[in-house]
Write a protein that holds these residues in place. Structure first.
Motif, short mmCIF file in Angstrom:
data_model
loop_
_atom_site.label_atom_id
_atom_site.label_comp_id
_atom_site.label_asym_id
_atom_site.label_seq_id
_atom_site.Cartn_x
_atom_site.Cartn_y
_atom_site.Cartn_z
N ALA B 24 0.83 -1.20 0.00
CA ALA B 24 0.00 0.00 0.00
C ALA B 24 0.87 1.26 0.00
O ALA B 24 0.53 2.25 -0.65
CB ALA B 24 -0.92 0.00 1.21
N THR B 25 1.99 1.21 0.72
CA THR B 25 2.89 2.36 0.74
C THR B 25 3.37 2.70 -0.67
O THR B 25 3.38 3.85 -1.08
CB THR B 25 4.09 2.08 1.65
OG1 THR B 25 3.62 1.78 2.96
CG2 THR B 25 5.03 3.28 1.71
N VAL B 26 3.73 1.67 -1.40
CA VAL B 26 4.21 1.89 -2.77
C VAL B 26 3.09 2.43 -3.67
O VAL B 26 3.27 3.44 -4.37
CB VAL B 26 4.75 0.57 -3.37
CG1 VAL B 26 5.10 0.76 -4.84
CG2 VAL B 26 5.96 0.09 -2.58
N VAL B 27 1.94 1.79 -3.62
CA VAL B 27 0.85 2.18 -4.52
C VAL B 27 0.31 3.56 -4.17
O VAL B 27 0.10 4.41 -5.05
CB VAL B 27 -0.28 1.13 -4.51
CG1 VAL B 27 -1.45 1.59 -5.37
CG2 VAL B 27 0.23 -0.21 -4.99
N PHE B 28 0.11 3.82 -2.88
CA PHE B 28 -0.32 5.16 -2.47
C PHE B 28 0.73 6.19 -2.85
O PHE B 28 0.41 7.31 -3.25
CB PHE B 28 -0.57 5.20 -0.96
CG PHE B 28 -1.91 4.65 -0.53
CD1 PHE B 28 -3.07 4.98 -1.22
CD2 PHE B 28 -2.01 3.80 0.56
CE1 PHE B 28 -4.31 4.48 -0.82
CE2 PHE B 28 -3.24 3.30 0.96
CZ PHE B 28 -4.39 3.63 0.28
#
Lengths: 196, 196
Positions: B24-28
């Motif tokens: 999620a950190t990457v995608v966000f």
DNA sequence: GAAGGTTGTTATTGGTTGATTACTTAAACA
DNA sequence: TGTTTAAGTAATCAACCAATAACAACCTTC
């Protein structure tokens, strides 16, 4: 007729475009590109959602246009500050010009969102070109050394962040201290500009 | 069994949470809060969309958790840099620590998006608290004067912006000059960390 | 080896949202 | 005044998306 309704004003296409762009700058600034809806922009502009889309073809096209305008406003403000030599060092004049853009509701916030979308295939290039345009302006036309130009942009990015986070109307003393530093000391003025 | 399928690995809930948070950190970081979908996060984490949502309750809760983690990572990196006194001035050590966070894919980009959502009723407070936490850390624990702490954060915001705009793998010589300034001279290292 | 809890999926749905179409109404003009 | 043109809307659609529910596979443990 229209006893209370402000008679639905018809505007020439050019003026309507400007009005939509102004509304879009505010809404995009508040919610970001993906977070803002064309309907919110339409409501802010006082027209129908369909007309917003038809005027610009797509939400993406509208955002790109907002981005170009925002960069253009910064350029204009900086050029004006460079020309108006009042004896103060140029970076101080630039800084003041940038701070005063806060009053132009949404421009700096929209800019923050534009710069955060470098990954997007359509918006990324516009953001990069805009950022570099400003860098070159500050370096070549204002005559700042690369290091000073970089510092100047950094301070600008901090102002954008502080503004987006709304630290300026925070009760916390540390927040106020930080905002005061970011705006070069005049917290009162910063708040007034942000309150608009 | 499973000639080519990597046998669907089952993980304990705690590990799965971490794995989702990392994805999620990457995608966000790439798309922002509104721009990212729970399905993209699920795909990145190698699980189903439904499981992402059920694990965190909602997309918003997940984002808030990502935000807290990102701030936590910065705190940890800074504290570590403060403790490890190698004779260099503390702001130099902090700067290096911040730059090295680039390798932790997505953290700085996610942070940029978090800070841009100050207007959001749920996310705004988290962003403000996170930003102030970092400010206090740099000021009180590293011992920087308010002015220096502010400058330091400003440089950090510039790094975030440059990273988001992907100016570091741009052909333009002005872009490279700017990135070089932003990262304190070591463009090669910056690029290596960003490529990570 | 069955029971029960845990990890995970597929299917579905209700709500948005950008975009299109077809239709209105105000102004310009001859 | 009647006609054309430009400005604007209401209605609708297909796509997307977060969330829910119902179900399946796995693992432990007695």
């Amino acid at each position: 007729m229209s006893t209370m309704e402000t008679t639905r004003q018809r505007l020439p296409a050019a003026e309507r475009r400007e009005s939509i762009l102004a509304a879009a700058t505010v809404v995009f600034g508040e919610r970001g590109y993906a977070g803002a809806t064309t309907d919110q922009i339409a409501t802010a502009a006082g027209i129908s959602q369909a007309y917003v889309v038809r005027t610009f073809g797509s939400k993406e096209t509208l955002f790109v246009e907002v981005a170009r305008r925002a960069v253009g406003r910064i350029e204009a403000a900086f050029r004006s500050a460079i020309e108006a030599d009042d004896g103060r060092p140029v970076d101080q004049r630039l800084g003041q010009a940038y701070l005063e853009l806060i009053a132009d509701r949404g421009i700096l916030l929209a800019l923050l969102h534009i710069f955060s979308l470098g990954n997007d295939p359509a918006i990324g290039p516009v953001g990069r070109e805009g950022f570099l345009t400003i860098y070159r302006l500050v370096r070549d036309e204002a005559g700042l050394a690369p290091e000073d130009a970089s510092h100047f942009l950094a301070e600008g990015m901090l102002i954008n962040t502080v503004l987006a986070l709304q630290l300026h109307d925070c009760d916390d003393p540390d927040a106020l201290e930080l905002v005061t530093q970011a705006c070069g000391g005049d917290l009162v003025r910063f708040r007034a500009l942000a309150a608009g």
